[in-house]
Design an enzyme around this catalytic site. Sequence first.
Site, PDB file in Angstrom:
ATOM      1  N   ARG A 260       0.929  -1.321   0.009  1.00 13.48           N
ATOM      2  CA  ARG A 260       0.023   0.018  -0.156  1.00 13.48           C
ATOM      3  C   ARG A 260       1.065   1.262  -0.014  1.00 13.48           C
ATOM      4  NH1 ARG A 260       0.262   1.704   5.426  1.00 13.48           N
ATOM      5  NH2 ARG A 260       0.559   0.010   6.787  1.00 13.48           N
ATOM      6  N   HIS A 264      -1.947   3.422   6.381  1.00 11.03           N
ATOM      7  CA  HIS A 264      -2.998   2.249   6.850  1.00 11.03           C
ATOM      8  C   HIS A 264      -4.513   2.517   6.557  1.00 11.03           C
ATOM      9  CE1 HIS A 264      -4.335  -1.368   8.541  1.00 11.03           C
ATOM     10  NE2 HIS A 264      -4.983  -0.733   9.380  1.00 11.03           N
ATOM     11  N   TYR A 274       7.738   4.093   9.739  1.00 13.58           N
ATOM     12  CA  TYR A 274       8.135   2.817   9.931  1.00 13.58           C
ATOM     13  C   TYR A 274       8.174   1.949   8.638  1.00 13.58           C
ATOM     14  CZ  TYR A 274       2.963   2.200   8.578  1.00 13.58           C
ATOM     15  OH  TYR A 274       1.898   2.416   8.175  1.00 13.58           O
TER      16      TYR A 274
END
Length: 361
Positions: A260, A264, A274
């Site tokens: 993606r 999120h 991250y």
Amino acid sequence: MNNVQVLQNVEENFQTFRILDEKGEVVNQDAMPDVTDEQLQELMRRMVYTRIWDQRAISLNRQGRLGFYAPVAGQEATMIGTQYALDKQDWILPGYRDIPQLVFHGLPLYQAFLFSRGHVAGNRIPEDVNVLMPQIIIGAQIIQTAGVAMGLKRNGNTNVAITYTGDGGSSQGDFYEGLNFAGAFKSPAIFVVQNNRFAISTPVEKQTAAKTIAQKAVAAGINGIQVDGMDVLAVLAATQQARKDALDGTPTLIEALTYRYGPHTLAGDDPTRYRTKELDTEYQEKDPLVRFRLFLEGKKLWNEDMENEVIEQAKADVKEAISLADKEPKQKVSDFINNMFETLPSNLKEQLEEYTAKESK
């Protein structure tokens, strides 16, 4: 043979299945799905449409016109490829990111927007659309899918139930229970894990010690395959085979390796905390739209004018859908209470009276 060798033998059987490379070149001609030129074009139309719709949805969310939204850019090939392999009467049990599959299976786009807003009308699925609304609880739809599939089999239907979760969902207990149940009862089920490498922010390497998620099918006695989830032809071919096998009595776990590009969800996630720029760049070079566009252009089946037509259509459809969603009466507290139960308990009767009186002023 020791345990280490047994594990190595299992892992060696789960090589990534692909048909197109990053340059749009066919690298596995024998595995090409049996599709017409028009169907190839339709796959591209749907992926372009979804990418534009996603961009507009993000903009609408930032304007305060949508509620909960999980971006899909980068995962189009997995979403479009799996749904395109289905029959209209097959059942889809989605996660919260899997809205494109629902819409292409027949759910009106404006209802998808109402779902995002938490409006009850977004959950009133048309009678001829075989989908359940997205499950927010991670992995909870896995067991539901095993049950729906068993129901289809017991009723004599020649259809399958398919569900989706992410790599994080494969760490849930429901995941293993659902696979085991489907395998034991030979339910016509397909379980798709969209492995985008991060369950919100936890890398897949910390989710499992297994080299693939697909190999977890072995313990359940069902089929498992790891597929390049950014290659729409590979996804389509894998799902077509999985559907056939499911109807023959063997469920399938499909692990789709994808990515993606965005966060999120739009509820505050920051992927730069991250993920590295190097990893983003690596997967942008595998973009499913770029790859498939190159393939189609090489076959003289796609051009800029065709793509622009799809882009404009997507923009127009999103504009119309959000306008329809805006016309739906806003929900009141009394609506939430009335929608909760057929027969209200005494405490909610009191609350209903209280809020109805307030709303009538």
